[in-house]
Scaffold this motif. Structure first.
Motif: not given
Length: 334
Positions: A132-159
């Protein structure tokens, strides 16, 4: 363009499917390889500190777009395309006018009981999950992909998300095997790489970019602003748009650029091992990053991988009787 399956019926099926919960066990596919292949990003681990508003499908979508409810199957004429310095002859075929929607995917799930790879259980009993893509708090720690074990086509944004997927949004968090399973049910197939780009160009030798080099197509759902920090939503959508909200190309196809990446058929000459190809870019393609929201956009991807910006559409071999379109629930658009 007349829909045979009435949209309200699809929506009811979609809601019923969202309320169901059936999963079965699957051996875990290698997350490390998956992360390496997603736009060369290294941040695919779960990070619960990321903001909940990171990957919303736009709240504006329902208000700013009234997509054509008669989306169908478009006939593509024969032609040729130069791909990687090789002239490819394209036989006439048919292609879905838009990406496969949540409503249409829900009908498939309701009829077959299919469980996507993101929903299947690991040996630990936990869901496989998806990126799931998540906009980071700042560019320096740009960690914009999160692996979410609740995400699927039914719940695209995850938990951490609150968005309920709309029936006419593209089905995302779809892996290559998921797309193949749908194609088998629908009586279609994934388009080849050459077919996909040929159709996306809409009969033009080139596509209308801006100046020199690779750019996002003008009329596509892409990222406006500085990725990954600022998205102005100038095109009306900060995330996914419902299908058909942007102008069709000369063949009558919509969303061939941007919105959601789309799987194409695996090719023995092109693909190795567990790799495949996605085409056309997504809503995350910005001018300072990616620039793949165009007919030539492509990205190598692990076939077992899924994410909040990966979907698909189907191709159909040409049939004089039109039998190829029967299972899709749509009429052919000439």
């Amino acid at each position: 363009m007349v829909a045979i399956v009435e949209l309200n019926t699809l929506a009811e099926t979609f809601r019923a499917t969202l309320s169901s919960s059936g999963c079965f066990r699957l051996a875990r596919w290698l997350l490390g390889a998956v992360c390496a292949s997603l736009l060369s990003l290294s941040a695919c681990h779960r990070n619960e500190a990321q903001p909940a508003s990171a990957s919303p499908a736009s709240e504006k979508s329902a208000a700013t777009c009234d997509p054509d409810p008669g989306s169908g199957v478009v006939s593509i004429p024969a032609g040729s395309l130069t791909l990687r310095n090789v002239e490819r002859e394209i036989a006439p075929f048919q292609l879905d006018e838009t990406e496969v929607t949540n409503a249409r995917f829900a009908t498939f799930v309701a009829e077959t009981g299919y469980v996507t790879m993101a929903e299947r259980l690991l040996a630990t009993g936990e869901p496989n999950g998806s990126a799931v893509f998540r906009r980071p708090f700042n560019v320096h720690g740009a960690n914009w992909w999160v692996f979410d074990d609740t995400a699927s086509w039914k719940d695209p944004d995850g938990e951490l998300g609150s968005h309920e997927p709309l029936p006419r949004e593209p089905a995302t968090h779809i892996s290559y095997p998921d797309a193949i399973a749908f194609a088998d049910w629908a009586g279609g197939r994934l388009p080849t790489e050459a077919e996909w780009e040929y159709a996306a160009r809409g009969g033009r030798d080139g596509w209308e970019g801006r100046g020199q080099g690779r750019h996002n197509a003008r009329d596509a759902n892409s990222w406006q602003g500085i990725f990954p920090m600022e998205n102005t939503g100038a095109d009306g959508y900060e995330g996914l748009a419902p299908v058909g909200c942007f102008a069709a190309n000369a063949y009558g196809l919509k969303d061939m650029s941007g919105n959601a990446w789309e799987w194409v058929e695996r090719d023995a000459e092109r693909d190795r091992d567990d790799k495949g190809l996605i085409a056309g870019g997504s809503f995350l393609c910005a001018e300072n990053f990616c620039r793949n929201a165009n007919p030539s956009g492509r990205q190598i991807q692990d076939i077992g991988f899924s994410a909040s910006h990966i979907g698909f559409r189907l191709a159909y071999d040409m049939s004089p009787e039109g039998d190829n379109a029967r299972k899709t629930g749509f009429e052919v658009v000439e």
